[in-house]
Design an enzyme around this catalytic site. Structure first.
Site, PDB file in Angstrom:
ATOM      1  N   GLU A  27      43.324 -19.151  -6.923  1.00 12.50           N
ATOM      2  CA  GLU A  27      42.535 -18.380  -7.884  1.00 12.50           C
ATOM      3  C   GLU A  27      41.624 -19.335  -8.655  1.00 12.50           C
ATOM      4  O   GLU A  27      41.992 -20.486  -8.927  1.00 12.50           O
ATOM      5  CB  GLU A  27      43.479 -17.653  -8.863  1.00 12.50           C
ATOM      6  N   ASN A  72      43.616 -12.125 -11.752  1.00 13.71           N
ATOM      7  CA  ASN A  72      42.906 -11.516 -12.881  1.00 13.71           C
ATOM      8  C   ASN A  72      41.432 -11.912 -12.886  1.00 13.71           C
ATOM      9  O   ASN A  72      40.576 -11.142 -13.320  1.00 13.71           O
ATOM     10  CB  ASN A  72      43.558 -11.928 -14.204  1.00 13.71           C
ATOM     11  N   ASN A 172      42.816  -6.150  -8.110  1.00 10.89           N
ATOM     12  CA  ASN A 172      44.008  -6.876  -8.537  1.00 10.89           C
ATOM     13  C   ASN A 172      44.614  -6.239  -9.785  1.00 10.89           C
ATOM     14  O   ASN A 172      43.900  -6.014 -10.780  1.00 10.89           O
ATOM     15  CB  ASN A 172      43.652  -8.332  -8.865  1.00 10.89           C
ATOM     16  N   GLU A 173      45.880  -5.922  -9.730  1.00  8.90           N
ATOM     17  CA  GLU A 173      46.693  -5.520 -10.904  1.00  8.90           C
ATOM     18  C   GLU A 173      45.949  -4.584 -11.862  1.00  8.90           C
ATOM     19  O   GLU A 173      45.922  -4.819 -13.080  1.00  8.90           O
ATOM     20  CB  GLU A 173      47.173  -6.764 -11.664  1.00  8.90           C
ATOM     21  N   TYR A 244      57.277 -12.346 -10.796  1.00 10.66           N
ATOM     22  CA  TYR A 244      57.506 -13.720 -11.247  1.00 10.66           C
ATOM     23  C   TYR A 244      58.863 -13.756 -11.947  1.00 10.66           C
ATOM     24  O   TYR A 244      59.208 -12.831 -12.679  1.00 10.66           O
ATOM     25  CB  TYR A 244      56.407 -14.145 -12.227  1.00 10.66           C
ATOM     26  N   GLU A 292      51.801 -11.856  -4.770  1.00  7.88           N
ATOM     27  CA  GLU A 292      52.035 -12.813  -5.858  1.00  7.88           C
ATOM     28  C   GLU A 292      53.537 -12.857  -6.093  1.00  7.88           C
ATOM     29  O   GLU A 292      54.131 -11.848  -6.497  1.00  7.88           O
ATOM     30  CB  GLU A 292      51.312 -12.417  -7.148  1.00  7.88           C
TER      31      GLU A 292
HETATM   32  O1  AHR Z   1      48.941 -15.904 -10.790  1.00  9.11           O
HETATM   33  C1  AHR Z   1      48.579 -15.805 -12.141  1.00  9.11           C
HETATM   34  C2  AHR Z   1      48.170 -14.393 -12.553  1.00  9.11           C
HETATM   35  O2  AHR Z   1      49.297 -13.569 -12.503  1.00  9.11           O
HETATM   36  C3  AHR Z   1      47.172 -13.684 -11.672  1.00  9.11           C
HETATM   37  O3  AHR Z   1      45.855 -13.977 -12.004  1.00  9.11           O
HETATM   38  C4  AHR Z   1      47.457 -12.251 -11.942  1.00  9.11           C
HETATM   39  O4  AHR Z   1      47.114 -11.420 -10.857  1.00  9.11           O
HETATM   40  C5  AHR Z   1      48.924 -12.215 -12.298  1.00  9.11           C
HETATM   41  O5  AHR Z   1      49.179 -11.489 -13.428  1.00  9.11           O
END
Ligand code: AHR
Length: 507
Positions: A27, A72, A172-173, A244, A292
């Site tokens: 990114e 993001n 994305n998201e 995560y 992710e």
């Molecule tokens: O990987 C870091 C961020 O985590 C990314 O930009 C986003 O898609 C997610 O929230």
């Protein structure tokens, strides 16, 4: 010592190992691109300004596919800022990370890097501030052969042949309020479906990923996917998952069992997608792009003061990973492999510096973080098909995931060369476990080819610039194969990989 056992059967196949399971993510964020993969003037930079030390580590990591350019970041990105003469490219504000984007790297540079790294590109389009037309434009630029304005622009910029990008993320998201251009599920579902239809008109064979929830903690988790797929089911191939994990409140036991949550996450989204398919009376299955995933000490990041300045390539979330983090990453890969029937693409986020297996210093060295090692070994060793594992393990209680197995494992079997590989973790914080693997159903005399364990007396040990190889996998000490039974001692809090091959076979 504790004991666990597993019976393996070469006929009990989950699915082929998808090479796209070993994807990563670059990114335009922090120092992932600038002073990560790209640093003109670095002693090891090549003629395009790419760090050859990072390229070598990327190849060693075994990455097969890289998602680009965000994250993001993509939700405010104008792809055309990053093409053409570098000196004329605009500097822009990146609202996602409160930085200045210099656009010194764009799709043409990234495609050159991807060719050198030998990775497939997974391209994300901006559906935050942009829409169908801009997605079509970037597609025309990268994939249309010649004879149109944007394909000729690419050719004039030095790329005679199209890049042939197959796998595309539709934004994305967009469920996240932090996302530039955040949308409701209804709004996003309609936009994703319209964009998918348009892209398919341009190139029917594309593989398209609709955004799922940005985490399973989102209030709309599940309902977001259902609504989006109600609109886009027929025109997309994947729904994305993002997760995560971190150790919270000193609760190492729960953290070590993070893969239990990933298992549940995947099962929930598969069930959601299949229920939409059933309602639509569709025979098609939507797969999962887990694009992710990683360990990320997110609570530390969220606890920081928001930036007031607008720096170029600042240090952002350069988490330093320890032994326990590496064991969790190895276990998350076990979970992804176990779900290979539905998770057919995945990206560890990210590749360099930003929550990454590879760290660099500007003008200085690059090194492998602890989490590099289970990824590299799994990518190198997982071959053929994933087998069902019938595990019998002791359990322990966790605050976050309830009662969980001490041992988790998955196996891959390559019917061609006869290699069988077992990946296993021991989550117990005190005791070793003797894992017994029953191999009687294999019609072969399997011998030990290699066995690796990652563990340490100090679970907080890390790899640093000064000590880049403080934590590495070492040959497993206590492993035997005898009379159709493998026995391996898994040390407390450890990740292991054991490869067996038939007698006289070589690799
Ligand atoms: O990987 C870091 C961020 O985590 C990314 O930009 C986003 O898609 C997610 O929230």
């Amino acid at each position: 010592m504790l004991a666990a056992s597993v019976v393996l059967d070469p006929a009990a196949v989950v699915a082929p190992v998808s090479r796209r399971t070993f994807g990563s993510f670059v990114e335009h964020m922090g120092r992932c691109v600038y002073t990560g993969i790209h640093e003109p003037g670095h002693p090891q930079a090549d003629e395009d300004g790419f760090r050859t030390d990072v390229l070598a580590l990327t190849r060693e990591l075994g990455v097969t596919m890289v998602r680009y350019p965000g994250g993001n970041f993509v939700s405010g990105y104008r792809w055309e800022d990053g093409v053409g003469p570098v000196a004329q490219r605009p500097r822009r504000r990146d609202l996602a990370w409160h930085s200045i984007e210099t656009n010194q790297v764009g799709i043409d540079e990234f495609a050159r890097w991807a060719a050198k790294a030998d990775v497939e590109i997974m391209y994300a389009v901006n559906l935050g501030t942009r829409g169908v037309q801009e997605a079509l434009d970037v597609h025309e630029y990268v994939n249309h052969a010649e004879g149109t304005q944007l394909s000729e622009l690419r050719r004039a910029n030095g790329a005679a042949k199209p890049y042939g990008i197959t796998l595309w993320c539709l934004g994305n998201e967009l469920d996240g309020p932090w996302q530039t251009g955040h949308k409701t599920a209804q709004e996003y579902g309609l936009l994703a479906a319209a964009t998918a239809r348009a892209l398919r008109s341009a190139e029917p064979g594309l593989e398209l990923v609709a955004c799922g929830s940005s985490s399973s903690a989102m209030p709309t988790f599940g309902s977001w996917e259902a609504t989006v797929l109600e609109h886009a089911y027929d025109v997309v191939d994947y729904v994305s998952c993002h997760a995560y994990y971190e150790e919270l409140d000193g609760d190492l036991g729960s953290f070590l069992a993070s893969a239990v949550d990933m298992d549940h996450f995947v099962d929930s989204i598969v069930a959601t997608a299949d229920s939409v398919g059933a309602r639509l009376r569709s025979k098609k299955k939507i797969n999962i792009s887990f694009d992710e995933w990683n360990v990320w000490y997110l609570s530390r990041f969220q606890g920081q003061e928001p930036r007031a300045d607008w720096p170029v390539a600042p240090r952002v979330i350069e988490d330093e990973y320890n032994v326990a983090d590496a064991v969790v990453v190895g276990n998350l890969l076990i979970s992804l492999l176990r779900h290979s029937d539905r998770v057919t693409a995945a990206c560890q986020a990210q590749l360099v510096n930003v929550i990454a297996p590879i760290r660099t210093e500007p003008g200085g060295p690059a090194w492998r973080q602890t989490i590099f090692h289970p990824f590299a070994k799994t990518a190198a060793l997982a071959r053929g098909s994933v087998l069902h594992t019938r595990l019998d393990s002791p359990t322990y209680a966790t605050a976050r995931h309830g009662e969980v197995a001490v041992v988790d494992a998955v196996a891959t079997y390559d019917g061609e060369d006869g290699d069988l590989v077992i990946f296993a973790v021991n989550r117990d914080q005190t005791d070793s476990v003797e894992l017994t693997v029953d191999l009687h159903l294999f019609n072969a005399d399997l011998h030990l080819a290699e066995a690796w364990t990652l563990t340490d007396d100090d679970l907080r040990a890390t790899n640093t610039r000064e000590q880049p190889d403080r934590v590495t996998p070492v040959p497993a000490q206590r492993v035997t194969v005898d009379g159709g039974t493998l026995r391996v001692v898994l040390p407390r809090v450890s990740w292991s990989a054991i490869r067996l091959h038939p007698a006289r076979a070589t690799r």
